[in-house]
Design a protein around this motif. Structure first.
Motif, PDB file in Angstrom:
ATOM      1  N   ASP A   1    -121.067 -47.740 -44.604  1.00  0.00           N
ATOM      2  CA  ASP A   1    -121.570 -47.956 -45.727  1.00  0.00           C
ATOM      3  C   ASP A   1    -121.215 -49.229 -46.331  1.00  0.00           C
ATOM      4  N   VAL A   2    -122.179 -50.210 -46.345  1.00  0.00           N
ATOM      5  CA  VAL A   2    -121.943 -51.686 -46.801  1.00  0.00           C
ATOM      6  C   VAL A   2    -122.505 -51.677 -48.174  1.00  0.00           C
ATOM      7  N   GLY A   3    -121.427 -52.090 -49.086  1.00  0.00           N
ATOM      8  CA  GLY A   3    -121.742 -52.202 -50.525  1.00  0.00           C
ATOM      9  C   GLY A   3    -121.199 -50.787 -50.985  1.00  0.00           C
ATOM     10  N   CYS A   4    -120.237 -50.451 -50.535  1.00  0.00           N
ATOM     11  CA  CYS A   4    -120.051 -48.826 -51.063  1.00  0.00           C
ATOM     12  C   CYS A   4    -119.763 -48.657 -52.460  1.00  0.00           C
ATOM     13  N   SER A   5    -119.431 -49.366 -53.146  1.00  0.00           N
ATOM     14  CA  SER A   5    -119.251 -49.401 -54.594  1.00  0.00           C
ATOM     15  C   SER A   5    -117.985 -48.397 -54.999  1.00  0.00           C
ATOM     16  N   THR A   6    -118.151 -47.483 -55.828  1.00  0.00           N
ATOM     17  CA  THR A   6    -117.037 -46.751 -55.894  1.00  0.00           C
ATOM     18  C   THR A   6    -116.598 -45.529 -54.994  1.00  0.00           C
ATOM     19  N   GLY A   7    -117.497 -45.612 -53.909  1.00  0.00           N
ATOM     20  CA  GLY A   7    -117.310 -44.555 -52.767  1.00  0.00           C
ATOM     21  C   GLY A   7    -118.056 -43.203 -52.947  1.00  0.00           C
ATOM     22  N   THR A   8    -118.685 -42.895 -54.129  1.00  0.00           N
ATOM     23  CA  THR A   8    -119.339 -41.507 -54.412  1.00  0.00           C
ATOM     24  C   THR A   8    -120.329 -41.091 -52.878  1.00  0.00           C
ATOM     25  N   LEU A   9    -121.204 -42.005 -52.464  1.00  0.00           N
ATOM     26  CA  LEU A   9    -121.888 -41.608 -51.433  1.00  0.00           C
ATOM     27  C   LEU A   9    -120.776 -41.261 -50.276  1.00  0.00           C
ATOM     28  N   LEU A  10    -119.749 -42.208 -50.014  1.00  0.00           N
ATOM     29  CA  LEU A  10    -118.926 -41.702 -48.682  1.00  0.00           C
ATOM     30  C   LEU A  10    -118.264 -40.440 -48.877  1.00  0.00           C
ATOM     31  N   ALA A  11    -117.735 -40.081 -50.115  1.00  0.00           N
ATOM     32  CA  ALA A  11    -117.346 -38.829 -50.489  1.00  0.00           C
ATOM     33  C   ALA A  11    -118.230 -37.846 -50.115  1.00  0.00           C
ATOM     34  N   SER A  12    -119.284 -38.077 -50.621  1.00  0.00           N
ATOM     35  CA  SER A  12    -120.252 -36.720 -50.415  1.00  0.00           C
ATOM     36  C   SER A  12    -120.377 -36.589 -48.970  1.00  0.00           C
ATOM     37  N   LEU A  13    -120.574 -37.666 -48.286  1.00  0.00           N
ATOM     38  CA  LEU A  13    -120.790 -37.547 -46.753  1.00  0.00           C
ATOM     39  C   LEU A  13    -119.708 -36.909 -45.989  1.00  0.00           C
ATOM     40  N   ALA A  14    -118.582 -37.372 -46.436  1.00  0.00           N
ATOM     41  CA  ALA A  14    -117.039 -36.785 -45.958  1.00  0.00           C
ATOM     42  C   ALA A  14    -116.818 -35.167 -46.139  1.00  0.00           C
ATOM     43  N   ARG A  15    -117.684 -34.739 -47.051  1.00  0.00           N
ATOM     44  CA  ARG A  15    -117.372 -33.485 -47.465  1.00  0.00           C
ATOM     45  C   ARG A  15    -118.486 -32.525 -46.613  1.00  0.00           C
ATOM     46  N   LYS A  16    -119.273 -33.355 -45.895  1.00  0.00           N
ATOM     47  CA  LYS A  16    -120.285 -32.223 -44.941  1.00  0.00           C
ATOM     48  C   LYS A  16    -119.364 -31.883 -43.778  1.00  0.00           C
ATOM     49  N   PRO A  17    -119.616 -30.634 -43.424  1.00  0.00           N
ATOM     50  CA  PRO A  17    -119.268 -30.178 -42.171  1.00  0.00           C
ATOM     51  C   PRO A  17    -119.700 -30.997 -40.991  1.00  0.00           C
ATOM     52  N   THR A  18    -120.713 -31.325 -40.845  1.00  0.00           N
ATOM     53  CA  THR A  18    -121.379 -32.282 -39.831  1.00  0.00           C
ATOM     54  C   THR A  18    -120.731 -33.654 -39.867  1.00  0.00           C
ATOM     55  N   SER A  19    -119.786 -33.867 -40.790  1.00  0.00           N
ATOM     56  CA  SER A  19    -119.314 -35.135 -40.503  1.00  0.00           C
ATOM     57  C   SER A  19    -117.517 -35.268 -40.467  1.00  0.00           C
TER      58      SER A  19
ATOM     59  N   THR B   1    -111.410 -42.803 -54.965  1.00  0.00           N
ATOM     60  CA  THR B   1    -112.444 -41.691 -54.926  1.00  0.00           C
ATOM     61  C   THR B   1    -112.226 -40.792 -53.552  1.00  0.00           C
ATOM     62  N   CYS B   2    -111.879 -41.515 -52.561  1.00  0.00           N
ATOM     63  CA  CYS B   2    -111.842 -41.089 -51.034  1.00  0.00           C
ATOM     64  C   CYS B   2    -110.255 -40.897 -50.709  1.00  0.00           C
ATOM     65  N   ALA B   3    -109.581 -40.960 -51.490  1.00  0.00           N
ATOM     66  CA  ALA B   3    -107.998 -40.629 -51.242  1.00  0.00           C
ATOM     67  C   ALA B   3    -107.526 -39.644 -50.355  1.00  0.00           C
ATOM     68  N   GLN B   4    -108.256 -38.510 -50.627  1.00  0.00           N
ATOM     69  CA  GLN B   4    -107.824 -37.168 -49.929  1.00  0.00           C
ATOM     70  C   GLN B   4    -108.531 -36.833 -48.707  1.00  0.00           C
ATOM     71  N   MET B   5    -109.624 -37.777 -48.069  1.00  0.00           N
ATOM     72  CA  MET B   5    -110.523 -37.832 -47.119  1.00  0.00           C
ATOM     73  C   MET B   5    -110.019 -38.496 -46.095  1.00  0.00           C
ATOM     74  N   ASP B   6    -109.509 -37.984 -44.904  1.00  0.00           N
ATOM     75  CA  ASP B   6    -108.739 -38.468 -43.808  1.00  0.00           C
ATOM     76  C   ASP B   6    -109.783 -39.333 -42.804  1.00  0.00           C
ATOM     77  N   ASN B   7    -110.870 -39.164 -42.930  1.00  0.00           N
ATOM     78  CA  ASN B   7    -112.042 -39.763 -42.006  1.00  0.00           C
ATOM     79  C   ASN B   7    -112.636 -40.872 -42.560  1.00  0.00           C
ATOM     80  N   VAL B   8    -112.131 -41.397 -43.715  1.00  0.00           N
ATOM     81  CA  VAL B   8    -112.993 -42.430 -44.660  1.00  0.00           C
ATOM     82  C   VAL B   8    -111.884 -43.678 -44.546  1.00  0.00           C
ATOM     83  N   THR B   9    -112.300 -44.692 -44.322  1.00  0.00           N
ATOM     84  CA  THR B   9    -111.624 -46.139 -44.435  1.00  0.00           C
ATOM     85  C   THR B   9    -112.302 -47.139 -45.264  1.00  0.00           C
ATOM     86  N   ILE B  10    -111.640 -47.536 -46.380  1.00  0.00           N
ATOM     87  CA  ILE B  10    -112.388 -48.642 -47.383  1.00  0.00           C
ATOM     88  C   ILE B  10    -111.705 -49.782 -46.950  1.00  0.00           C
TER      89      ILE B  10
END
Length: 260
Positions: free
Chosen positions: A83-101, A122-131
């Motif tokens: 996600d390029v230009g991820c801003s506050t990470g809201t979109l990434l967080a919603s993706l990370a919560r999906k079972p398919t992700s 925003t994504c601090a508790q999501m292990d598969n997200v790197t910012i």
């Protein structure tokens, strides 16, 4: 030479001091203050960004939902989504919560350090997200399954956009996808006038005052440069994308899916 301050200018300066807006700055709504003609995502903008953009961009959260569904077509186990230009990470967080992700590597990139900090929170508790901090022109897209540019390319200088899109296309795996959402220009002056007026009414209906609407437009003068939809589609094909389709459209806001 001495220049006298007129009564009107003095009144404006007094009003600015009363609202916490200093000279050379303008209020654009949601407690966000921008430098005149120099909108920035730095500073306190991240604190109010999500609320502001949800009221400023039609179908903003619907776009998040649509991207979440589109990503499923590119979600290979162990694959990477950037996600390029991820801003506050809201979109990434919603993706990370999906079972398919759960088997995906989700990577967020933003050029502003303040947004990077916000996204990491925003994504601090999501292990598969790197910012990380970076820009679209130098990000490594090698072997990415999908790339998201959610109202990002419009802030890239026009002369750099072809290189950015080519870099994305070259890096994607064969069959990989780019989800590109942009504010675009209409094909002729009459349509542009109609669409722009409808957009101003959209913002007014969402609670922005006339001065805030004007100030926001003014703050973006040297920062954002929309281009016609046809130009974006043409560039995507020229840099190597074989399939290009509009998947969301509301007034001057367009979502495009391009596949390598």
């Amino acid at each position: 030479m001495t220049i006298e301050t007129t009564g009107r200018a003095a009144d404006q300066q007094t009003a600015e001091r009363g609202t916490g807006v200093s000279a050379g700055q303008i209020a654009v709504g949601d407690d966000i203050v921008a430098t005149d003609t120099r909108w920035s995502f730095a500073g306190d903008t991240s604190q109010h960004f999500d609320s502001h953009v949800n009221k400023s961009v039609p179908l903003y959260l619907h776009g998040h939902e649509l991207i979440g569904k589109c990503i499923e077509f590119f979600s290979r186990p162990g694959g990477t989504v950037i996600d390029v230009g991820c801003s506050t990470g809201t979109l990434l967080a919603s993706l990370a919560r999906k079972p398919t992700s759960k088997d995906l590597n989700l990577v967020g990139v933003d050029i502003e350090a303040d947004m990077v900090r916000a996204a990491r929170g925003t994504c601090a508790q999501m292990d598969n997200v790197t910012i990380s901090q970076g820009d679209a022109l130098t990000t490594d897209y090698t072997d990415a399954n999908a790339v998201i540019m959610y109202y990002t390319l419009q802030f890239c200088p026009p002369h750099q956009r072809r290189n950015v899109l080519r870099r994305v296309c070259d890096g994607l795996v064969e069959g990989g996808g780019l989800l590109l959402f942009e504010k675009v220009l209409s094909p002729d002056a009459r349509l542009q006038d109609i669409v722009q007026q409808l957009y101003m009414e959209f913002k007014a209906d969402n609670g922005f005052g006339a001065e805030e609407i004007y100030n926001k437009s003014r703050s973006l003068r040297s920062v954002m440069a929309p281009q016609p939809s046809e130009e974006t589609h043409r560039l995507l094909r020229e840099v190597g994308f074989t399939s290009v389709v509009t998947i969301q459209k509301y007034l001057s806001f367009e979502g495009i899916l391009a596949i390598k």
